[in-house]
Every structure is written in structure tokens, then in C-alpha cells.
Enzyme design. Structure first.
Site, PDB file in Angstrom:
ATOM      1  N   ASP A 141      32.291  41.504  45.074  1.00  0.00           N
ATOM      2  CA  ASP A 141      32.736  41.720  46.452  1.00  0.00           C
ATOM      3  C   ASP A 141      31.599  41.906  47.466  1.00  0.00           C
ATOM      4  OD1 ASP A 141      35.454  41.329  46.156  1.00  0.00           O
ATOM      5  OD2 ASP A 141      35.767  43.362  45.422  1.00  0.00           O
ATOM      6  N   ASP A 201      41.071  37.255  44.337  1.00  0.00           N
ATOM      7  CA  ASP A 201      40.369  37.874  45.476  1.00  0.00           C
ATOM      8  C   ASP A 201      38.968  37.285  45.653  1.00  0.00           C
ATOM      9  OD1 ASP A 201      42.094  39.432  43.834  1.00  0.00           O
ATOM     10  OD2 ASP A 201      41.553  41.290  44.822  1.00  0.00           O
TER      11      ASP A 201
HETATM   12  N1  GLY Z   1      40.118  43.033  46.384  1.00  0.00           N
HETATM   13  C1  GLY Z   1      40.791  44.178  45.941  1.00  0.00           C
HETATM   14  C2  GLY Z   1      42.165  44.292  46.468  1.00  0.00           C
HETATM   15  O1  GLY Z   1      42.664  43.426  47.154  1.00  0.00           O
HETATM   16  O2  GLY Z   1      42.790  45.294  46.193  1.00  0.00           O
END
Ligand code: GLY
Length: 405
Positions: free
Chosen positions: A120, A180
Site C-alpha cells: 500500500d 485492493d
Molecule cells: N485496502 C484495505 C481495505 O480496503 O480495507
């Protein structure tokens, strides 16, 4: 006389309707006014707590049951959204006070450029430094973003052709990739354009292609987690981590996919990515469990719909993606804009956080992780970030409408 009365009554009805349903541009101004006062309140709370809390906790994520703001460090995937919101406030208002606040909270993230603990890095850096660079041209931001892209590349294994999303659950998951992860590719596309090094582009495209092949079901809904075999490279497990079930459609995951493939189309012009984004949007908006206000439940297959919490974050991400998709799918633009507008009207009217409360968040009623009963029906910083982004996109679109077809 009778005619005049009918006229007066009509005017009164019309006025009453106008009060209930603000004009489109009023949605943007009302929402930004509210966001401004909430975020000012949040800034005061954060400043008051400074010195008495852990100095590593630099950015707000949510609000606890006791009303205190949950602050996070650079190890948390959400740390870039609050600086990003401050940049969006600056973009909307051109007020230098917002710029100062945005710079202050962006600067706190500087060590993130060396972070390699998960995928991330894109969220952390593109929402904060990326917006800062776009709005100021600050050269220092560029260097930090470039180093961050290099850090993200350490998670790309060329044999696998994928970025490794997470490092936990190593006993069960050899090489996990989550939907994600599509959101972190934008940083790599930027790094290629900035440096001329095509390795960033190739990694992003390879990751998107494998996600396209392995993450989706026939109805265009996606799995949350796909786990790859490190020897054969094949996808051997498809499951969920935050959704209701392995075969269910976790609402935020569908939103990340729609947004992520829209960005990939923008950056590559590959029609397969656009087709996938369109397919995901079709899955969402034709879903029988999508409520009429277009704010989804946390999972499209949650077992107790309509007695399930909604996830405002999924709605705001989708609204933002829809405005961008209008540019690439002119035949669908009218419908897509209507859906996005409806989402923003619903959020502005019925899903706001408490004015002067809720830790200064803008929206409430999001879900972080229902499976572990964590952050259920609460404000979440990323819901606010994509809400402001969608509002700006709406405003830009209405100022520069697409040619009528
Ligand atoms: N990327 C983590 C979530 O969407 O919870």
C-alpha cells in the site's frame, strides 16, 4: 384569481422541492463547506493532542467509541488520506491556510518512502505527495515519490509478474495478491513517466493483466485474495479476508477494482482494462442488493440484507471512478454521471458525520472489517478522501461538460 392561486401554489411546491433536493453545484459547495468545518475541528483536536500522544501517530484514520480520534503511523495503509484531503480542500478553496496544513501533514510522511512492509505504498504516497506535486510542483515531493515507487518495486517479483500484497499468513498463503493492490499501480505509472524507466510500467501492466485473468468471476465480481504458487506461478487459492465469504462480493473490493482498472485504462489505453471497469460497474449497479440510494451494504452477499451495515467508503470510491469513466465511455456517460451524482447527493444528505463531532470526519457509516467486527458503521478517512475527490471531479465535469453525442 384561481389562476394566480395555482401559480403561487406551484411556486411554493417548486421552492419546497428545491430545498429538499439541492441543485447539483450546491451539493459540491454544501459538502465542501461541511468538510471544511469538520476538518478544521479535526485539526484542532489533533493539535490539542500533540505532545500527549505517540509522536509516531501522525494521521487520523477513524474515531473510537469514546469519541477520541484514532491516529496512525506510517505503517498503516491509511496514513496518506488525511494529507490528501487537505490538498483537496486547498484545491477547492485556493486558501493558503489549507496548503500550509496539507504541507505539514504531508511532510510527516517522509519516512514512508523507504517503507516496504506491504503493497500500500501507492495509497500512502500518491494520495498525499501525489496531490501535493500536482498542485504545487514541489521538486522535493518528486524525489520522495520516486523513492517510494522504488520501494514498491521491491515487492514485485518478475518471475511471478505480480506485486506481493501482504506478508502475513505465510503458513497458508505463499504469494497473496488482493484486489485492493490495483490502487497502488498509479504510483508505478507515474514513476515510469517521470523517470523514463519502463520497468515501472511493465510491472504495473503485468500485475494488472494477471489480476484480470485470475481475480474475476464470470459476472465481473472479484475475489478479495488470490494466492499464487511461488514455484508454478499458478493461482491455487481464491478467498476473502474482509468479505462475507470466499465466493461473496465484498463491496469495497468491487470499488477498488472499478477504480483501479479505470486508472490502468487511462495510463495504457488497453481496451481490456476499460471493458473490465465497465463490467464491474455493471455488476454493482445491476445488483439486486444495491439499495435505491446507491450506498451498498458492506458485502453484496451479506446474509442479512437489509439488516446489514452499509459501507459509505465503497460508495465514494465508486462515485469518483464513475466520473473518470464518463470520459472514456461517452455512450454511458449520462447514466454514469447520474449514478455518481445520486451517490454524492445521498452521502451529503444522509451519511454525514455529526457536525462538530465524530472526530471531525466528514462522513460516517463505513465498514473497515466486518468479519472481525472492527470499524463497523464508523467514519473512515478513506471514505472522506474519495468523497472529496469525487466532488472535485463532479465540479470539473460540470464546468467542462463532455460534448453531447
Ligand atoms: N485496502 C484495505 C481495505 O480496503 O480495507
Amino acid at each position: 384569481m384561481k389562476i394566480i392561486n395555482v401559480f403561487v401554489v406551484s411556486i411554493l411546491i417548486f421552492s419546497a422541492c428545491s430545498v429538499q433536493k439541492p441543485a447539483q453545484d450546491e451539493v459540491v459547495s454544501q459538502a465542501f463547506d461541511f468538510a471544511g468545518s469538520q476538518i478544521r475541528y479535526a485539526l484542532t483536536g489533533i493539535e490539542e493532542a500533540e505532545g500527549s500522544t505517540d509522536p509516531k501517530k501522525i494521521s487520523p484514520r477513524s474515531v473510537r467509541a469514546d469519541g477520541s480520534i484514532e491516529m496512525v503511523s506510517i505503517g498503516d495503509w491509511t496514513c496518506g488520506f488525511f494529507p490528501g484531503e487537505l490538498w483537496y480542500m486547498y484545491e477547492y478553496t485556493s486558501d493558503p491556510e489549507w496548503k500550509l496544513a496539507a504541507e505539514k501533514f504531508t511532510d510527516k510522511l517522509e519516512p514512508v518512502q523507504y517503507y516496504k512492509g506491504d503493497h500500500d505504498i501507492g495509497f500512502r504516497v500518491y494520495c498525499s505527495y501525489g496531490n501535493g506535486l500536482r498542485l504545487t510542483g514541489n521538486e522535493k515531493y518528486k524525489e520522495i515519490m520516486m523513492q517510494s515507487a522504488r520501494s514498491l518495486m521491491t515487492r514485485y517479483n518478475p518471475q511471478m509478474g505480480l506485486i506481493r500484497s501482504w506478508d502475513f499468513n505465510k503458513d497458508k498463503w505463499q504469494y497473496p495478491v488482493i484486489i485492493d493492490n490495483m490502487m497502488n499501480l498509479e504510483l508505478l505509472f507515474w514513476a515510469c513517466k517521470e523517470s523514463g524507466d519502463s520497468a515501472f510500467y511493465q510491472a504495473a501492466v503485468s500485475h494488472a493483466d494477471k489480476t484480470l485473468t485470475n481475480h474475476f468471476r464470470a459476472d465481473n465480481s472479484s475475489y478479495h485474495v488470490v494466492v499464487y504458487d511461488t514455484i508454478t506461478g499458478s493461482a491455487y487459492l481464491k478467498c476473502t479476508h474482509q468479505g462475507y465469504a470466499d465466493e461473496s462480493a465484498w463491496a469495497r473490493g468491487q470499488a477498488w477494482g472499478a477504480y483501479g482498472f479505470t486508472v490502468c485504462y487511462r495510463e495504457t489505453q488497453n481496451p481490456a482494462y476499460l471493458k473490465k471497469a465497465e463490467g464491474i460497474i455493471s455488476f454493482i449497479f445491476n445488483n439486486p442488493h444495491l439499495p435505491t440510494d446507491l450506498i451498498p451494504y458492506w458485502d453484496y452477499n451479506a446474509p442479512n440484507i437489509p439488516d446489514e451495515p452499509k459501507d459509505v467508503s465503497a460508495a465514494s470510491i465508486v462515485a469518483s471512478a464513475l466520473y473518470e469513466l464518463c470520459q472514456y465511455l461517452p455512450d454511458r456517460a449520462e447514466q454514469y454521471k447520474k449514478w455518481a451524482d445520486t451517490i454524492l447527493e445521498s452521502l451529503n444528505k444522509n451519511y454525514r458525520a455529526t457536525a462538530g463531532g465524530d472526530g471531525g470526519f466528514v462522513l460516517s457509516h463505513s465498514v473497515g472489517d466486518k468479519r472481525t467486527d472492527s470499524e463497523v458503521d464508523v467514519p473512515l478517512v478513506y471514505a472522506d478522501y474519495y468523497f472529496l475527490e469525487a466532488l472535485l471531479r463532479k465540479q470539473q465535469m460540470e464546468e467542462n461538460p463532455l460534448p453531447k453525442r
